[in-house]
Design a protein around this motif. Structure first.
Motif, PDB file in Angstrom:
ATOM      1  N   GLY A   6       0.799  -1.212   0.000  1.00 49.27           N
ATOM      2  CA  GLY A   6       0.000   0.000   0.000  1.00 49.27           C
ATOM      3  C   GLY A   6       0.833   1.264   0.000  1.00 49.27           C
ATOM      4  N   VAL A   7       0.161   2.366  -0.315  1.00 52.19           N
ATOM      5  CA  VAL A   7       0.791   3.691  -0.309  1.00 52.19           C
ATOM      6  C   VAL A   7      -0.186   4.697   0.273  1.00 52.19           C
ATOM      7  N   ILE A   8       0.319   5.547   1.169  1.00 49.58           N
ATOM      8  CA  ILE A   8      -0.417   6.718   1.626  1.00 49.58           C
ATOM      9  C   ILE A   8       0.207   7.932   0.942  1.00 49.58           C
ATOM     10  N   HIS A   9      -0.573   8.619   0.114  1.00 51.34           N
ATOM     11  CA  HIS A   9      -0.111   9.807  -0.603  1.00 51.34           C
ATOM     12  C   HIS A   9      -0.676  11.025   0.120  1.00 51.34           C
ATOM     13  N   ALA A  10       0.186  11.751   0.822  1.00 52.80           N
ATOM     14  CA  ALA A  10      -0.242  12.922   1.590  1.00 52.80           C
ATOM     15  C   ALA A  10       0.616  14.117   1.182  1.00 52.80           C
ATOM     16  N   ILE A  11       0.555  14.438  -0.099  1.00 48.10           N
ATOM     17  CA  ILE A  11       1.436  15.448  -0.674  1.00 48.10           C
ATOM     18  C   ILE A  11       0.601  16.523  -1.352  1.00 48.10           C
ATOM     19  N   ALA A  12       0.871  17.780  -1.016  1.00 55.00           N
ATOM     20  CA  ALA A  12       0.210  18.905  -1.666  1.00 55.00           C
ATOM     21  C   ALA A  12       1.096  20.138  -1.514  1.00 55.00           C
ATOM     22  N   TYR A  13       1.029  21.030  -2.507  1.00 57.72           N
ATOM     23  CA  TYR A  13       1.851  22.246  -2.417  1.00 57.72           C
ATOM     24  C   TYR A  13       1.335  23.298  -3.389  1.00 57.72           C
ATOM     25  N   ALA A  14       1.363  24.537  -2.943  1.00 54.36           N
ATOM     26  CA  ALA A  14       1.187  25.702  -3.803  1.00 54.36           C
ATOM     27  C   ALA A  14       2.074  26.803  -3.240  1.00 54.36           C
ATOM     28  N   ASP A  15       2.618  27.643  -4.100  1.00 54.45           N
ATOM     29  CA  ASP A  15       3.497  28.701  -3.611  1.00 54.45           C
ATOM     30  C   ASP A  15       2.690  29.755  -2.847  1.00 54.45           C
ATOM     31  N   LYS A  16       3.389  30.562  -2.070  1.00 57.27           N
ATOM     32  CA  LYS A  16       2.744  31.516  -1.166  1.00 57.27           C
ATOM     33  C   LYS A  16       1.818  32.469  -1.902  1.00 57.27           C
ATOM     34  N   GLU A  17       2.262  33.021  -3.037  1.00 61.78           N
ATOM     35  CA  GLU A  17       1.439  33.969  -3.785  1.00 61.78           C
ATOM     36  C   GLU A  17       0.144  33.325  -4.258  1.00 61.78           C
ATOM     37  N   THR A  18       0.246  32.088  -4.715  1.00 64.81           N
ATOM     38  CA  THR A  18      -0.932  31.375  -5.206  1.00 64.81           C
ATOM     39  C   THR A  18      -1.895  31.055  -4.067  1.00 64.81           C
ATOM     40  N   LEU A  19      -1.362  30.686  -2.919  1.00 59.94           N
ATOM     41  CA  LEU A  19      -2.212  30.366  -1.772  1.00 59.94           C
ATOM     42  C   LEU A  19      -2.938  31.594  -1.233  1.00 59.94           C
ATOM     43  N   GLU A  20      -2.266  32.727  -1.240  1.00 60.51           N
ATOM     44  CA  GLU A  20      -2.829  33.909  -0.603  1.00 60.51           C
ATOM     45  C   GLU A  20      -3.853  34.636  -1.463  1.00 60.51           C
ATOM     46  N   GLY A  21      -3.776  34.448  -2.770  1.00 59.87           N
ATOM     47  CA  GLY A  21      -4.696  35.154  -3.650  1.00 59.87           C
ATOM     48  C   GLY A  21      -5.921  34.331  -3.991  1.00 59.87           C
ATOM     49  N   GLY A  22      -6.962  35.002  -4.486  1.00 58.10           N
ATOM     50  CA  GLY A  22      -8.137  34.297  -4.953  1.00 58.10           C
ATOM     51  C   GLY A  22      -7.850  33.571  -6.252  1.00 58.10           C
ATOM     52  N   VAL A  23      -8.724  32.669  -6.635  1.00 51.89           N
ATOM     53  CA  VAL A  23      -8.533  31.916  -7.867  1.00 51.89           C
ATOM     54  C   VAL A  23      -8.500  32.851  -9.072  1.00 51.89           C
ATOM     55  N   ILE A  24      -9.244  33.934  -9.019  1.00 53.25           N
ATOM     56  CA  ILE A  24      -9.298  34.880 -10.134  1.00 53.25           C
ATOM     57  C   ILE A  24      -7.928  35.475 -10.438  1.00 53.25           C
ATOM     58  N   ASP A  25      -7.043  35.494  -9.441  1.00 52.54           N
ATOM     59  CA  ASP A  25      -5.724  36.107  -9.607  1.00 52.54           C
ATOM     60  C   ASP A  25      -4.601  35.094  -9.793  1.00 52.54           C
ATOM     61  N   VAL A  26      -4.933  33.806  -9.847  1.00 47.57           N
ATOM     62  CA  VAL A  26      -3.890  32.782  -9.978  1.00 47.57           C
ATOM     63  C   VAL A  26      -3.201  32.902 -11.333  1.00 47.57           C
ATOM     64  N   LYS A  27      -1.876  32.880 -11.298  1.00 42.69           N
ATOM     65  CA  LYS A  27      -1.096  32.910 -12.533  1.00 42.69           C
ATOM     66  C   LYS A  27      -0.888  31.489 -13.048  1.00 42.69           C
ATOM     67  N   LYS A  28      -0.609  31.395 -14.325  1.00 48.43           N
ATOM     68  CA  LYS A  28      -0.502  30.077 -14.951  1.00 48.43           C
ATOM     69  C   LYS A  28       0.560  29.209 -14.279  1.00 48.43           C
ATOM     70  N   ASP A  29       1.708  29.790 -13.988  1.00 50.91           N
ATOM     71  CA  ASP A  29       2.778  29.000 -13.364  1.00 50.91           C
ATOM     72  C   ASP A  29       2.354  28.488 -11.994  1.00 50.91           C
ATOM     73  N   GLY A  30       1.671  29.345 -11.220  1.00 47.45           N
ATOM     74  CA  GLY A  30       1.216  28.923  -9.902  1.00 47.45           C
ATOM     75  C   GLY A  30       0.154  27.849  -9.988  1.00 47.45           C
ATOM     76  N   TYR A  31      -0.742  27.994 -10.952  1.00 44.94           N
ATOM     77  CA  TYR A  31      -1.775  26.984 -11.176  1.00 44.94           C
ATOM     78  C   TYR A  31      -1.148  25.639 -11.523  1.00 44.94           C
ATOM     79  N   ASN A  32      -0.220  25.665 -12.460  1.00 47.46           N
ATOM     80  CA  ASN A  32       0.408  24.424 -12.913  1.00 47.46           C
ATOM     81  C   ASN A  32       1.203  23.746 -11.796  1.00 47.46           C
ATOM     82  N   LEU A  33       1.896  24.552 -10.982  1.00 51.35           N
ATOM     83  CA  LEU A  33       2.672  23.971  -9.885  1.00 51.35           C
ATOM     84  C   LEU A  33       1.765  23.293  -8.869  1.00 51.35           C
ATOM     85  N   ALA A  34       0.675  23.958  -8.498  1.00 48.90           N
ATOM     86  CA  ALA A  34      -0.247  23.378  -7.521  1.00 48.90           C
ATOM     87  C   ALA A  34      -0.864  22.085  -8.046  1.00 48.90           C
TER      88      ALA A  34
END
Length: 253
Positions: free
Chosen positions: A86-114
């Motif tokens: 078995g595997v437990i996958h508990a991995i998630a990440y978004a950069d600070k700018e992407t996390l702090e802003g609304g979805v309307i302001d997400v940049k392409k690079d931040g979206y792709n990284l998340a």
């Protein structure tokens, strides 16, 4: 549930510190007899884990940002420990700018990284883990109800978790013929390192606790026990599903 996982080898990905949901999962798996292999992203995190995990716990480096790293990790695990269960996958990440802003302001690079780290990584992990997994194996990932509701300040992570949950359903279908199950645990809001990266996370934690059916927040060990169930043969009929471990918060939202 003592010794529920005797003879099983489970890989846990995403332990950062003692508050991590992934650590709650690893601890429950160990307490129930599993041999646990913990992956870590880099040497800095390895040094932190050295202070946390019991002596003798197996650890192996894995940065899920590249498919080649994931493939090599599971090849190395098989070479050293044999097939896994078995595997437990508990991995998630978004950069600070992407996390702090609304979805309307997400940049392409931040979206792709998340999306890459939080959602695509489950596909990569499942692909290579399934090649070294015994029949009746199980894969479980961690999600949150921000995938289906617009939770204040959760923003881009909610979008990534929605993709993650869709991945669970399709992977469950793809891996069914191999007798491998894929599921998700939707954990309640818990004060972890990941949550503290979310703007106004204190308000989120208070609101979540207030909405539990007993007025007390769920903890990492309770979520870990759900992971143990999903890794065990008791869950052999459960796949492509999402199990809530939030003390009923999703009922009242």
């Amino acid at each position: 549930m003592s010794n529920l996982l005797d003879g099983k080898t489970i890989v846990v990905m995403g332990v950062a510190n003692k508050r991590s949901i992934a650590w709650g999962c690893a601890k429950s798996l160990m307490d129930n007899g599993a041999k646990v292999i913990i992956t870590y992203q880099n040497e800095r995190l390895r040094r932190q884990l050295d202070k946390l995990v019991p002596e003798g716990t197996e650890m192996i480096e894995c940065d899920v940002a590249e498919d080649a790293n994931v493939e090599k990790t599971f090849q190395d695990i098989q070479a050293k420990f044999g097939n896994i269960d078995g595997v437990i996958h508990a991995i998630a990440y978004a950069d600070k700018e992407t996390l702090e802003g609304g979805v309307i302001d997400v940049k392409k690079d931040g979206y792709n990284l998340a999306q890459d780290v939080s959602a695509y990584s489950l596909i990569s992990v499942s692909r290579y883990a399934s090649r070294v997994m015994n029949p009746q194996g199980s894969i479980a990932t961690l999600t949150y109800m921000g995938s289906t509701r617009a939770i204040p300040s959760y923003n881009m992570m909610g979008v990534a978790k929605a993709a993650l949950e869709a991945n669970v359903r399709y992977l469950a279908s793809d891996l069914g013929p191999k007798k491998i199950r894929v599921n998700a645990i939707s954990a309640g809001a818990i004060k972890t390192l990941a949550v503290t990266g979310i703007k106004n996370h204190g308000d989120l934690l208070k609101e979540s606790e207030a909405r539990t059916v007993d007025g007390e927040a769920v903890d990492i060990h309770q979520v870990g026990d759900v992971a143990t169930f999903l890794m065990s043969n008791l869950s052999s009929g459960v796949t492509g599903d999402l199990i809530y471990a939030d003390k009923g918060v999703h009922l009242l939202a």
